[in-house]
Design an enzyme around this catalytic site. Structure first.
Site, short mmCIF file in Angstrom:
data_model
loop_
_atom_site.label_atom_id
_atom_site.label_comp_id
_atom_site.label_asym_id
_atom_site.label_seq_id
_atom_site.Cartn_x
_atom_site.Cartn_y
_atom_site.Cartn_z
N ALA A 63 10.53 4.14 3.04
CA ALA A 63 10.93 4.67 4.34
C ALA A 63 9.67 4.83 5.18
CB ALA A 63 11.61 6.02 4.14
N GLY A 102 12.22 3.67 -0.68
CA GLY A 102 13.36 3.03 -0.05
C GLY A 102 13.33 1.52 -0.21
N GLU A 105 14.85 0.90 -3.49
CA GLU A 105 16.28 1.22 -3.35
C GLU A 105 17.03 0.08 -2.65
OE1 GLU A 105 15.30 5.11 -1.61
OE2 GLU A 105 16.67 5.96 -3.08
N GLU A 125 8.59 8.73 -4.46
CA GLU A 125 8.98 9.84 -3.58
C GLU A 125 8.44 11.18 -4.05
OE1 GLU A 125 10.89 7.31 -4.38
OE2 GLU A 125 12.20 6.74 -2.72
C1 3H9 Z 1 10.97 6.88 0.76
O1 3H9 Z 1 10.97 5.68 0.74
C2 3H9 Z 1 12.21 7.71 0.81
C3 3H9 Z 1 13.47 6.98 0.43
O2 3H9 Z 1 13.78 7.18 -0.93
C4 3H9 Z 1 14.66 7.52 1.12
C5 3H9 Z 1 14.81 7.21 2.54
C6 3H9 Z 1 16.13 7.66 3.08
N1 3H9 Z 1 5.37 4.70 6.10
O3 3H9 Z 1 -2.19 2.65 1.92
P1 3H9 Z 1 -2.69 1.65 2.87
C7 3H9 Z 1 0.62 2.80 6.39
S1 3H9 Z 1 9.51 7.75 0.76
C8 3H9 Z 1 4.55 4.64 7.14
O4 3H9 Z 1 -4.00 1.88 3.52
P2 3H9 Z 1 -2.79 -0.30 0.74
C9 3H9 Z 1 -0.64 3.59 6.04
O5 3H9 Z 1 -0.63 4.85 6.63
C10 3H9 Z 1 8.26 6.50 0.90
N2 3H9 Z 1 3.30 4.13 7.07
O6 3H9 Z 1 -2.67 0.16 2.27
C11 3H9 Z 1 -1.71 2.68 6.59
O7 3H9 Z 1 -1.76 2.87 7.99
P3 3H9 Z 1 -3.13 2.66 8.79
C12 3H9 Z 1 7.97 5.91 -0.42
C13 3H9 Z 1 2.90 3.67 5.90
O8 3H9 Z 1 -2.68 -1.76 0.78
C14 3H9 Z 1 -1.14 1.29 6.34
O9 3H9 Z 1 0.27 1.46 6.17
N3 3H9 Z 1 6.89 4.99 -0.28
C15 3H9 Z 1 3.73 3.71 4.76
O10 3H9 Z 1 -3.95 0.36 0.11
C16 3H9 Z 1 -1.70 0.63 5.10
O11 3H9 Z 1 -1.56 1.51 4.00
C17 3H9 Z 1 5.61 5.33 -0.52
O12 3H9 Z 1 5.32 6.46 -0.85
C18 3H9 Z 1 5.03 4.25 4.89
N4 3H9 Z 1 5.88 4.29 3.87
O13 3H9 Z 1 -1.50 0.29 0.03
C19 3H9 Z 1 4.60 4.23 -0.38
N5 3H9 Z 1 3.05 3.18 3.71
O14 3H9 Z 1 -3.50 1.22 8.58
C20 3H9 Z 1 3.42 4.69 0.39
C21 3H9 Z 1 1.85 2.81 4.19
O15 3H9 Z 1 -2.74 3.00 10.19
N6 3H9 Z 1 2.46 3.65 0.62
N7 3H9 Z 1 1.75 3.11 5.50
O16 3H9 Z 1 -4.09 3.62 8.17
C22 3H9 Z 1 1.58 3.24 -0.33
O17 3H9 Z 1 1.61 3.65 -1.45
C23 3H9 Z 1 0.54 2.24 0.10
O18 3H9 Z 1 0.42 2.29 1.50
C24 3H9 Z 1 0.82 0.77 -0.31
C25 3H9 Z 1 -0.23 -0.15 0.36
C26 3H9 Z 1 0.73 0.65 -1.83
C27 3H9 Z 1 2.17 0.34 0.17
#
Ligand code: 3H9
Length: 656
Positions: A63, A102, A105, A125
């Protein structure tokens, strides 16, 4: 706004592509785009199956976390996923990069899944203080064994594609081109018939109450006060025991309740703070040195750990020690760390051999002559450091960056030992250096932009979180730790015992209390520092002698078998309260005229937090830290401050 979701149809297979950089998060536009794609496919009789894939570096990473502070807007993700599941055609999720939260999911709502061999899939999450909110806890335990589902949902750790395939989370691994293989899979399903929706399948196991009670006990003990892991377990229990519509509703309600919790706010704040630690403006656009070859001086615990971190990041490392014997020991230490990583399954045999082949240990500085960067990790004493830097200045390339891994000392003074102080920087690693994520980059007065840019480039290569700090005694982290450690000693004088303070800290969420930490790290370095500062300490400043008295007995912590606690030789891991220490504390209270009082855990924590926050404010006022969130990141990643409390500045309501 352009639609981030496109649909193309070829040979009866619809390809639905999500393109929402950087990580294809499920923003409102993406949710609406997928919903529109479902409608389009439902209405197109030429479509027999669909492939859902993503453009860019990754499948959907979850999400959109930035939307979490705001009220949810329709279409909600669960409704989008229900529409996919109910589609008349089979949908195949083609996963590359990371399918997280998400995103996973979404893949679970498809009728089948195929993954790139390097893909990772997870439900992180809990790390944001949440539980999955779009059916993850209902669908996952219908595909994988309950223990695997519990591991994934309560730890938040992703699994690799191979494991995902082994446990039944993805049906196929792509053999070559992911999209081509996904199309083939979709065409096959078009022929053979749509697999049953995952939520319509029975749960793989439905155990009884004892099972859940036992799991809850273990998960709660590991969570240290963080609510989401136990909530995630409860959601899974609902997921397999309630009728499916009720389970979906219960999960969603739990998700929405947690989304508005203080812990979720703290963890969300941390997520962005960790990715937004300050870089000084003057290094924007400045090229770092290439970091092709690096050097380390000193092969003790820190030096070996730093060398291992750089080897694991693919760099070449030459380590210099003072003689052949010490060089041999350094070689063994580094080999031991790499072997440990191999044994824990973090490193394949080939990757281990490759890392070791890039390492060499020497009994002189000659091998450092061509390095881009040399990091000194010798004994923490100014005279020793100055001698090392004078030698590095003589031996190294004139443009090489010279870094000190000091944890307290004046890096400006260290820089003065060189002819060109502009190439000197502090790099404060945390032990074990190949594991701990934090790197304090200490900016000296004379540091050149290239020097700092190289330090930040190193942090990126090592996948560490860089925090910029100014020069002062202890920089950001150790300075704040010294302040609250001092406060803890005052609390002892006034009535508490070390075990009370440690229990209060653990109760707040720290992994260890301050006294157990000191015993683990050793008490001698801080003692040497206190002696060094004794001359300049104002005579009217409150000063506790308890720690000095303990050191005078030769009790330097675990390594000497005794420190703040006793460590009997029966192998018990935790230190035991020691009457000898209690006697010293009572004597000091009496000498100072304190009538000892009883402290509650809350009172102890209030004192600790207040002293941390006061010192943190001073660190900000003096420009040692660029912003409050940098302090929080430092305390969480270097000093065990519980991440779900957001750090001392967050707890005090102080924001960037
Ligand atoms: C969820 O999904 C709830 C659902 O169950 C239910 C819904 C109803 N949103 O980390 P990076 C941005 S909860 C917005 O440096 P990497 C991040 O801020 C979510 N922004 O890259 C950064 O921005 P900036 C569950 C996001 O390659 C840029 O993307 N998901 C999100 O080292 C690059 O990120 C997670 O918890 C997001 N979801 O790692 C996953 N994710 O360039 C969270 C990233 O402006 N994300 N950004 O600084 C991660 O673990 C890592 O970002 C990922 C990439 C592994 C994906």
């Amino acid at each position: 706004m352009t639609n981030p979701v496109s649909v193309t149809v070829e040979d009866g297979i619809a390809l639905v592509t999500i393109d929402n950089p950087p990580v294809n998060a499920l923003s409102l536009a993406v949710r609406q785009g997928i919903m529109d794609a479902v409608t389009r496919i439902e209405g197109d009789a030429s479509v027999g199956a669909a492939v859902l894939a993503c453009a860019g570096r990754t499948f959907v990473a979850g999400a959109d976390i930035r939307e979490f502070g705001k009220p949810p807007v329709e279409p909600h993700l669960p409704d989008v996923l229900a529409a996919i599941e109910a589609s008349r055609v089979p949908w195949v999720a083609a996963v590359h990069g990371t399918a997280l939260g998400g995103g996973l999911e979404l893949a679970l709502a498809c009728h089948a899944r195929i993954a790139d061999p390097a893909a990772k899939l997870g439900l992180p999450e809990v790390t944001l203080g949440l539980v999955p909110g779009a059916g993850g806890t209902v669908r996952l335990p219908r595909l994988v064994a309950l223990d695997d589902a519990i591991d994934m949902v309560t730890s938040g750790k992703p699994v690799g594609a191979k494991k995902a395939n082994g446990i039944g989370l993805v049906e196929r691994i792509a053999d070559g081109d992911l999209l081509a293989d996904a199309r083939t899979y979709a065409a096959e399903l078009n022929q053979s018939g749509k697999p049953e929706a995952v939520s319509a399948r029975p749960p793989r196991e439905v155990p009884g109450d004892d099972f859940w009670a036992e799991k809850e006990k273990a998960i709660a003990a590991r969570a240290r006060g963080q609510a989401s892991p136990v909530e995630a377990l409860h959601a899974l229990r609902d997921g397999v025991t309630l009728p499916v519509p009720d389970a979906f509703a219960a999960e969603r309600a739990r998700f929405l309740r947690l989304r508005d919790s203080e812990q979720a706010a703290a963890l969300r704040y941390m997520f962005f703070a960790e990715r937004n630690t300050g870089r000084p403006a003057d290094i924007e656009g400045v090229d770092p040195l290439p970091l092709d070859s690096t050097g380390v001086v000193g092969g003790g615990t820190m030096g070996a750990g730093i060398a291992a971190a750089m080897l694991l990041a693919g760099m070449t490392v030459a380590l210099a020690e003072r003689d052949a014997d010490a060089a041999g020991k350094a070689q063994e230490r580094v080999a031991g760390i790499l072997d440990g990583s191999r044994k824990r399954g973090l490193l394949s045999d080939a990757a281990h051999d490759d890392a070791l082949s890039r390492f060499s240990a020497h009994d002189n500085y000659g091998a450092l002559a061509d390095c881009d960067l040399v990091i000194e990790a010798v004994f923490e004493e100014m005279g020793v450091k100055n001698a090392v830097f004078a030698e590095l200045d003589r031996v190294c390339r004139p443009d090489a960056v010279l870094a000190s891994n000091t944890s307290y000392l004046d890096v400006n003074a260290i820089a003065e030992a060189t002819k060109d102080p502009s190439r000197v920087v502090g790099l404060h690693f945390f032990s074990p250096a190949h594991i701990m994520k934090l790197l304090e980059i200490v900016r000296t007065d004379a540091a050149a932009p290239t020097t700092l840019a190289t330090a930040f480039a190193l942090a990126k290569k090592l996948k560490k979180i860089p925090v910029l700090a100014g020069v002062c005694d202890g920089f950001i982290g150790n300075r704040i730790m010294s302040a609250y450690r001092r406060e803890c000693d005052f609390i002892l004088e006034e009535g508490a015992l070390p075990q009370d303070v440690d229990a209060a800290m653990r109760g707040y969420g720290f992994a260890m209390g301050i006294y157990a930490v000191q015993d683990m790290a050793g008490l001698d370095i801080a003692w040497a520092m206190r002696k060094r500062r004794a001359e300049t300490r104002p005579s009217d400043e409150r000063y506790s002698k308890i720690a000095d008295r303990i050191c005078e007995l030769g009790r330097f912590g675990r390594k000497t078998g005794a420190g703040w606690f006793a460590y009997p030789s029966d192998g018990a891991k935790a230190g035991q309260p020691d009457p000898a220490i209690e006697a010293i504390i009572l004597e000091e209270s009496a000498r100072l005229g304190y009538e000892r009082k009883t402290f509650t855990a809350d009172e102890i924590m209030q004192r600790i937090l207040s002293s941390m926050q006061a010192e943190a404010r001073a660190v900000l006022d003096e420009g040692i830290a660029l912003k409050p969130s940098d302090i929080d990141v430092t305390m969480v990643h270097g000093y065990g401050f519980p991440r779900h409390k957001g750090g001392p500045m967050f707890a005090a309501g102080i924001r960037d």
